[in-house]
Scaffold this active site. Structure first.
Site, PDB file in Angstrom:
ATOM      1  CB  CYS A   1      -1.029  -0.091   1.238  1.00 24.82           C
ATOM      2  SG  CYS A   1      -0.168  -0.044   2.880  1.00 24.82           S
ATOM      3  CB  THR A   2       0.016   4.716   0.204  1.00 24.73           C
ATOM      4  OG1 THR A   2      -0.849   4.822  -0.614  1.00 24.73           O
ATOM      5  CG2 THR A   2       1.165   6.014   0.056  1.00 24.73           C
TER       6      THR A   2
END
Length: 328
Positions: A178-179
């Site tokens: 994810c980020t």
């Protein structure tokens, strides 16, 4: 003289003895700083996105690491030219990440470094899973990643059930990203609960990968939840080719805008030509709507804020103020 700023992404999962006291201390500290942020604190940890003048950012990082509950927090740093949040927001949020169900975060996937992640991508042995929303991966993702068509993180528990049906959990190794890493802390725990035996998560997320490995196996840009909207994952390689298209004319574009129609506010991809001709709106219909906020090329694609009211709303408020000021 131009000032240097930092954008910080960080989180920490662990017991926080008095989250409301931590919130008050954060707010007090920030009164003396040139910063903006969006920080959530609860009994289970902290989830922070922060921007600030470099000396103030460094002072904050040192201060937070001295706090007993946050001594092990890791910061990911981008160099920027200005603050990228509209205000200082520090508040209590019971769910640091809105998954919508409880998971045992004491049992998580194996954290692997950006270097290990890169090696495993080259092996091409695992199912590579993007656990971000669809509008995020639309402008950038890892090569050959599975890209769930999901709009919010709350939809991922149901997707985990589907994943367990489509793939044999006991024999399917999963690499997720994810980020910044925080969503994987929850989702890796969820996949383990669903019976997956071999689960890896990218330590520090895409941000850490970009800082360590450059563009590497990444395609496109990274969606971020601040005024920048999209950034290259490595500052040394800013001229990244778009992998997405303008929603109006279909030419390549990785620039997101919020529709200038107050009653729409849709997030959409658009090229410079179309955004100008449509007055900042996502469709011809919206460009003819009665409540359109003023769009200008100078402000770029920064999200509209409360201060960017459409003229109709401003006029109504002025009339009400004038009426209130009339003698009885």
């Amino acid at each position: 003289m131009e000032k240097n700023y930092y954008a910080l992404a960080y989180y920490y999962f662990g017991p926080v003895s008095n989250p409301h006291e931590e919130i008050a201390l954060h707010k007090q500290l920030f009164k003396t700083m040139d910063v903006s942020c969006r920080i959530y604190i609860s009994e289970e940890g902290i989830n922070g996105q922060f921007s600030g003048y470099q000396p103030d950012a460094e002072r904050y990082m040192a201060w937070l690491k001295q706090r007993p509950d946050f001594a092990t927090v890791k910061f990911k740093i981008h160099h920027i030219k200005e603050n990228v949040f509209p205000r200082v927001t520090v508040k209590y949020r019971k769910e640091l990440v809105a998954l919508g169900c409880s998971v045992d975060t004491s049992k998580q996937g194996k954290h692997i470094s950006p270097e290990e992640w890169h090696e495993k991508l080259q092996e091409n042995r695992c199912l590579v899973l993007d656990v971000r929303n669809n509008y995020e991966w639309k402008i950038g993702h890892f090569e050959n990643a599975v890209l769930p068509d999901i709009e919010t993180f709350r939809e991922f528990p149901a997707y985990a059930d589907r994943l367990a049906q489509e793939h044999a959990p006991e024999t399917t190794p999963v690499m997720m990203y994810c980020t910044g890493g925080i969503r994987c802390e929850l989702y890796s725990a969820l996949l383990l609960e669903k019976g997956f035996k071999e689960v890896y998560q990218l330590d520090g997320g895409v941000i850490a990968y970009g800082l360590k490995m450059g563009t590497g196996k990444w395609k496109g840009k990274l969606f971020v939840f601040d005024d920048r909207m999209a950034v290259p994952i490595n500052e040394a390689d800013p001229n990244v080719s778009p992998i997405s298209k303008c929603s109006l004319c279909d030419i390549e574009s990785d620039t997101y805008y919020n529709c200038a129609n107050t009653d729409c506010n849709n997030l959409f991809l658009c090229c410079e030509s179309c955004i100008t001709s449509q007055k900042g709106c996502c469709s011809e219909e919206c460009s003819q709507a009665p409540r359109i906020r003023t769009f200008s090329a100078e402000r770029g694609n920064k999200p509209f804020r409360r201060k960017h009211l459409c003229p109709t709303i401003e006029q109504t408020r002025c009339c009400l103020r004038e009426k209130d000021n009339q003698p009885a």
